[in-house]
Design an enzyme around this catalytic site. Structure first.
Site, PDB file in Angstrom:
ATOM      1  N   ASP A   9      28.615 -56.926  52.690  1.00 46.94           N
ATOM      2  CA  ASP A   9      29.107 -57.171  54.053  1.00 46.94           C
ATOM      3  C   ASP A   9      30.451 -56.453  54.152  1.00 46.94           C
ATOM      4  O   ASP A   9      31.467 -56.914  53.642  1.00 46.94           O
ATOM      5  CB  ASP A   9      29.278 -58.675  54.300  1.00 46.94           C
ATOM      6  CG  ASP A   9      29.674 -58.976  55.743  1.00 46.94           C
ATOM      7  OD1 ASP A   9      29.917 -58.013  56.499  1.00 46.94           O
ATOM      8  OD2 ASP A   9      29.740 -60.158  56.110  1.00 46.94           O
ATOM      9  N   GLU A 513      25.274 -54.913  55.480  1.00 51.27           N
ATOM     10  CA  GLU A 513      25.597 -55.319  56.851  1.00 51.27           C
ATOM     11  C   GLU A 513      26.975 -54.752  57.140  1.00 51.27           C
ATOM     12  O   GLU A 513      27.967 -55.170  56.539  1.00 51.27           O
ATOM     13  CB  GLU A 513      25.600 -56.835  57.030  1.00 51.27           C
ATOM     14  CG  GLU A 513      25.970 -57.201  58.460  1.00 51.27           C
ATOM     15  CD  GLU A 513      25.680 -58.658  58.796  1.00 51.27           C
ATOM     16  OE1 GLU A 513      25.966 -59.055  59.924  1.00 51.27           O
ATOM     17  OE2 GLU A 513      25.180 -59.383  57.922  1.00 51.27           O
ATOM     18  N   GLU A 517      33.307 -53.943  63.642  1.00 51.11           N
ATOM     19  CA  GLU A 517      34.703 -53.620  63.912  1.00 51.11           C
ATOM     20  C   GLU A 517      35.184 -52.390  63.163  1.00 51.11           C
ATOM     21  O   GLU A 517      36.216 -51.814  63.496  1.00 51.11           O
ATOM     22  CB  GLU A 517      35.590 -54.811  63.555  1.00 51.11           C
ATOM     23  CG  GLU A 517      35.547 -55.189  62.098  1.00 51.11           C
ATOM     24  CD  GLU A 517      36.349 -56.444  61.801  1.00 51.11           C
ATOM     25  OE1 GLU A 517      36.435 -56.802  60.631  1.00 51.11           O
ATOM     26  OE2 GLU A 517      36.883 -57.054  62.728  1.00 51.11           O
ATOM     27  N   HIS A 596      13.447 -74.686  67.991  1.00 50.77           N
ATOM     28  CA  HIS A 596      13.486 -73.234  68.200  1.00 50.77           C
ATOM     29  C   HIS A 596      12.469 -72.883  69.286  1.00 50.77           C
ATOM     30  O   HIS A 596      11.275 -73.169  69.134  1.00 50.77           O
ATOM     31  CB  HIS A 596      13.142 -72.487  66.908  1.00 50.77           C
ATOM     32  CG  HIS A 596      14.223 -72.578  65.871  1.00 50.77           C
ATOM     33  ND1 HIS A 596      14.289 -73.606  64.958  1.00 50.77           N
ATOM     34  CD2 HIS A 596      15.283 -71.777  65.629  1.00 50.77           C
ATOM     35  CE1 HIS A 596      15.344 -73.431  64.180  1.00 50.77           C
ATOM     36  NE2 HIS A 596      15.965 -72.330  64.565  1.00 50.77           N
TER      37      HIS A 596
END
Length: 680
Positions: A9, A513, A517, A596
């Site tokens: 990440d 991932e 930004e 869901h």
């Protein structure tokens, strides 16, 4: 057999990572080997987002300026020795260039006196030295000045404009400044006060007039040779170099340089990609893309209209009224009422450069001339390349003059070039070359996505050679990558990957991932932080509301989620016929549950927009069905009444509303949702 998988990440200040051993045949044997995070300092000034290298760069730039100034003044002094018979040893770098104890006349007064009387050699040298030291503002591109957002530059330009008006009452700018500041004697700019800014053009005119007046006043030293040599030295400015050598290479075609972002080919490619990826929502909530014929018509529309509305798009392809555009919110978020969003919402195509050239050509020449130019794709690409690679006005003009403009006379060509120089300001590049784009476009016009077109034209694209460790960026890659924030994030990520490989050996898979930004500007990231702060404050407000309803209870995340959905649904069960859920029963185990909308087992969608609150009986009976299948087919409830109920809930956003009203969820839809939500 187990596989070693690394998950990353990547952010602008940290790299989160996890190494797992995954056994697809027996999940019980899968395990987390190690997790961690590498934290590093952002490669920017935390106050304003500027580069950490900026102070060094500014200091280096200042040293360069001072050196050039020193060399320039030395050359000017040699002219004085040549034309004014003043020995070099008597000259100083100071504008009061002679070592004498007598009080000297103010150099600004001399600049004014030079229009009325003959100056002696010393006075003439002082005037010319003063002008050579303070030679005014000059830009390589005038169009840059008009569009530059730099506040300081805009203040300077405003002062220059004001001083040009002052010049109307005087002969030269030197005389104007001297006469208008006699009382104060303040003639230099101060921090945040640029009222005495002048352009180099005004100073060049002053030098011309002073030499002319001196010749009229019988100063034999002020000859044409002296004037021309002085101007060449004092006002020379090195042109900005072309950035053509810095342009990166195409990712698909070896040796080919990337296409300018504003070239016709690149704009056609990006606009077509956007249209191909636009989805339409059918009445039964299924989705489809534009057909081949629709794409062709819409591309023609985007060339005709800079920002067509979605209503115009609907009209152009004769789209049925009950088909909606995905991504548009047809409901007012505050009132929940249906709004005509297509009337004002515009499709942002990428033909910006094309329309800029169109406006200038039609305004300067005629629509016929533009019609002829617009049909020459190679010419449009060349114009964009020249403006994107060069920033010096003279160089751009020289390159444009080499181009052949169809059906234009030499006079019309020169008029158009001058107009383009005034208004065009292109920059940035696409990742692909014109050659690659032109190979992909025919496939994409058939409705194929970019990735599908690449496979058809180039097959599986493989670059480089296999190595055990991730190598550092080479020189070309470093030159292409100019963002210091991204550079540091990549460098730190490489260290993490190599450290993991050293400890656990070669990896079978790496899942990444990338934080959104990373590529955003400092201001964009500040906006994200602002929204994150607002979300935090909203959550704190929700907690306060919860504590007001349940004073003796500290909410868990699940209870808070129930409470938020309960408020959003106005206190009703989403699947009952307006049956309320009492606040007293909200937190009782087994009374109501979070459901869901699109079954998680089929969609892998665990987002807030896929969650609702319902009575437990409905949650148990609905199982892995969508609301339409469960309510309209199993329960036998009126779908029309259910739609009216959902549309009456004003706090539900458009994305959730679409999922609640979706009438089918086949295997293709399942696969698409799963692919989209896989990283979660």
């Amino acid at each position: 057999m187990s596989k070693k998988v690394l998950g990353l990440d990547i952010g602008i200040g940290s790299v989160g990572w996890s190494v797992i051993s995954r056994d697809d045949s027996d999940r019980n044997k899968s395990e987390i080997l190690q997790v961690g995070v590498r934290i590093f300092t952002k490669a920017e000034n935390p106050k304003n987002g500027s580069s950490l290298a900026l102070p060094r760069r500014e200091a280096r730039g200042l040293r360069r300026v001072l050196k050039r100034k020193r060399v320039r003044l030395n050359h000017v002094k040699k002219l004085f020795e040549k034309y004014l018979d003043i020995p070099l040893e008597e000259l100083k770098e100071d504008e009061n260039i002679f070592i004498k104890k007598v009080k000297k006349i103010d150099v600004w007064q001399l600049r004014s006196d030079g229009l009325k009387r003959a100056l002696n050699d010393e006075e003439f040298a002082r005037v010319l030295t003063h002008i050579a030291k303070h030679r005014g503002y000059k830009s390589n591109r005038k169009s840059y000045d008009e569009k530059d957002q730099n506040k300081e530059k805009q203040v300077v330009l405003a002062a220059i404009k004001q001083n040009k008006q002052l010049l109307e009452n005087y002969i030269t700018i030197g005389q104007a400044i001297y006469e208008s500041t006699k009382d104060t004697g303040i003639r230099r700019n101060k921090p945040e006060n640029y009222s005495h800014s002048i352009s180099r053009e005004m100073l060049e005119d002053e030098v011309t007039i002073i030499f002319q007046k001196q010749r009229e006043l019988q100063n034999k030293k002020a000859n044409n040779e002296f004037e021309n040599e002085y101007k060449e030295i004092a006002f020379k400015q090195n042109p900005l170099k072309s950035i053509e050598k810095m342009v990166g290479k195409c990712t698909l075609e070896k040796g080919e340089k990337r296409a300018p972002k504003r070239s016709y080919s690149a704009e056609e490619f990006v606009t077509l990609s956007k249209l191909i990826n636009t989805k339409l929502i059918l009445p039964n909530m299924d989705e489809r893309y534009f057909s081949k014929d629709e794409l062709q018509k819409l591309m023609e529309l985007c060339q005709d209209r800079e920002k067509p509305t979605f209503k115009l798009i609907r009209t152009t392809i004769n789209l049925d009224d009950d088909i909606k555009f995905k991504g548009l919110n047809y409901y007012d978020e505050k009132t929940g009422e249906v709004v005509d969003v297509e009337k004002n919402e515009k499709f942002k195509n990428e033909f910006n450069g094309f329309h800029s050239l169109k406006k200038i050509t039609e305004k300067t020449l005629s629509k016929t001339c533009w019609h002829n130019i617009s049909r020459d794709k190679e010419l449009l690409n060349n114009i964009a390349t020249i403006f994107s690679a060069n920033k010096d006005e003279e160089l751009i003009k020289k390159e444009l003059e080499k181009l052949s403009f169809p059906s234009l006379t030499n006079e019309e060509k020169n008029i158009l070039i001058d107009a383009l120089l005034k208004d065009i300001n292109f920059s940035k590049y696409n990742n692909l070359s014109v050659k690659a784009i032109e190979k992909l476009l025919p496939i994409m016009y058939e409705g194929k996505r970019y990735d599908e077109a690449v496979k058809i034209v180039y097959g599986e694209v493989k670059n480089g050679t296999k190595e055990k460790f991730l190598r550092d960026l080479n020189d070309d890659e470093k030159n292409e990558l100019t963002n210091p924030v991204v550079k540091r994030a990549i460098s730190q990520t490489r260290k993490v990957i190599n450290a993991v490989i050293r400890k656990y050996g070669s990896l079978d898979e790496i899942h990444i991932e990338l934080s959104r930004e990373v590529k955003k500007s400092f201001q964009d990231r500040k906006e994200i932080e602002k929204k994150q702060k607002e979300n935090y404050e909203n959550k704190q407000g929700l907690i306060e509301d919860f504590k007001e309803k349940f004073p003796d209870r500290q909410p868990t995340s699940r209870e808070l989620e129930k409470f938020a959905l309960w408020k959003e649904q106005g206190g009703y069960c989403i699947y009952s016929d307006k049956k309320p859920i009492s606040i007293d029963n909200l937190l009782i185990d087994g009374f109501c549950e979070v459901d869901h909308i699109l079954p998680y087992s089929r969609s892998w969608d665990n987002s807030r927009s896929n969650k609702v609150l319902c009575l437990s009986i409905h949650n148990q009976q609905k199982k892995d069905k969508i609301p339409h299948k469960y309510l309209a087919e199993d329960v036998g409830r009126s779908w029309h009444q259910y739609k009216e109920f959902i549309e009456s809930l004003k706090n539900i956003n458009g994305e959730k509303r679409k999922k609640l009203l979706k009438e089918s969820f086949d295997e293709n839809s399942e696969k698409e949702f799963q692919n989209r939500n896989f990283h979660d």
